[in-house]
Design an enzyme around this catalytic site. Sequence first.
Site, PDB file in Angstrom:
ATOM      1  N   ARG A 166       0.823  -1.211   0.000  1.00  0.00           N
ATOM      2  CA  ARG A 166       0.000   0.000   0.000  1.00  0.00           C
ATOM      3  C   ARG A 166       0.860   1.265   0.000  1.00  0.00           C
ATOM      4  NH1 ARG A 166      -2.059  -3.787  -1.023  1.00  0.00           N
ATOM      5  NH2 ARG A 166      -3.933  -4.762  -0.212  1.00  0.00           N
ATOM      6  N   SER A 236     -11.379   0.199   3.170  1.00  0.00           N
ATOM      7  CA  SER A 236     -10.546  -0.212   4.304  1.00  0.00           C
ATOM      8  C   SER A 236      -9.834   1.009   4.876  1.00  0.00           C
ATOM      9  CB  SER A 236      -9.517  -1.246   3.855  1.00  0.00           C
ATOM     10  OG  SER A 236     -10.160  -2.394   3.354  1.00  0.00           O
ATOM     11  N   GLU A 332      -5.187   4.296   6.355  1.00  0.00           N
ATOM     12  CA  GLU A 332      -4.882   4.144   4.934  1.00  0.00           C
ATOM     13  C   GLU A 332      -5.262   5.382   4.125  1.00  0.00           C
ATOM     14  OE1 GLU A 332      -6.205   0.914   1.599  1.00  0.00           O
ATOM     15  OE2 GLU A 332      -5.580   0.136   3.550  1.00  0.00           O
TER      16      GLU A 332
END
Length: 336
Positions: A166, A236, A332
């Site tokens: 990520r 998420s 995130e």
Amino acid sequence: MTSLLIPDFDLGPHNTLAVPARSRFGAVVTDKGVLEQLVAEAEERGLPLRMLGGGSNVVLSSQFEGVTALMGIKGISVLDGTAEAALVEAGAGETWHDLVAQTVRQGLGGLENLAAIPGTVGAAPVQNIGAYGVELADRFEQLEAYDHEKRMFRVFSREDCRFAYRDSVFKAHPGRFTVVSVRLRLPRPWVPVLNYAGLSTLGAEREVSAERVFETVVAVRASKLPDWRTLPNAGSFFHNPVVPVAVADALIARHPGAPRYPAAEGFAKLSAGWLIERAGLKGHRQGPVGVSEQHALVLVNPGHGTQEDVAALARHIQAKVEAEFGVRLTPEPIFM
């Protein structure tokens, strides 16, 4: 030259968390020339410029005193490939899921595990999106981006992007680069990736197609994750934490059955969703925002909460999980 700027731009419809937000000016980038003109105009007016894709991985401030540019460069094309791979190029403003669906319909496998991820093509490499055992980096060939510091367009190879879990060079230098197109390499012959919960049962089927995997991924995600169009969310919200193996061993010794996934040598990946749920926060509400009742990893905004509301909830979750498990969660989405 006619100004590209739209005053008092409403960003509420342009972020999946439905956070009430406005920008002093807004604009839509439809090609590379428009981007260069917009950069020049923002500089001439002395205004900061920021880019926004699908608004699926951001938490916006209530007011931005600058220019917010929406990425709208379109186009999907299949380029001349090789016997080993097909090359597909897409404009940064294309919807990611639409790109996946189109490649599958054309008989090109490789992206089906990444179906139903919200956002644009241009945002995908920034986050190095991933799901069901596949990351964007696994299918990446190159991209073109505008370097705001050097005032030029640049082509980035896979190595240039410095992809990690990520993460990428673009995330490490926020605001410096604007992705305008992405080229992907889809393998020939196609081999399904099914070694992930929810897809492993497909391995028992006599013939598994990319379309079959695509449909399964879409169905599984719909059953687990709330649809942002009916319940505002940013997907998420926390990274799955990567911790030293000794930390993971100690946690699982105290909590047998806790999910654990492979990571770099000497490290293990834990499930952020599991940690949040076991901390008793699944379905938790805090003012206008809360934790999804469907999936503990998703924060929802049914009451039109602000960036401050979302940040306060995120801090509460981090504190609870750290107190319970000794693991610090990292958000995130980008706060901007």
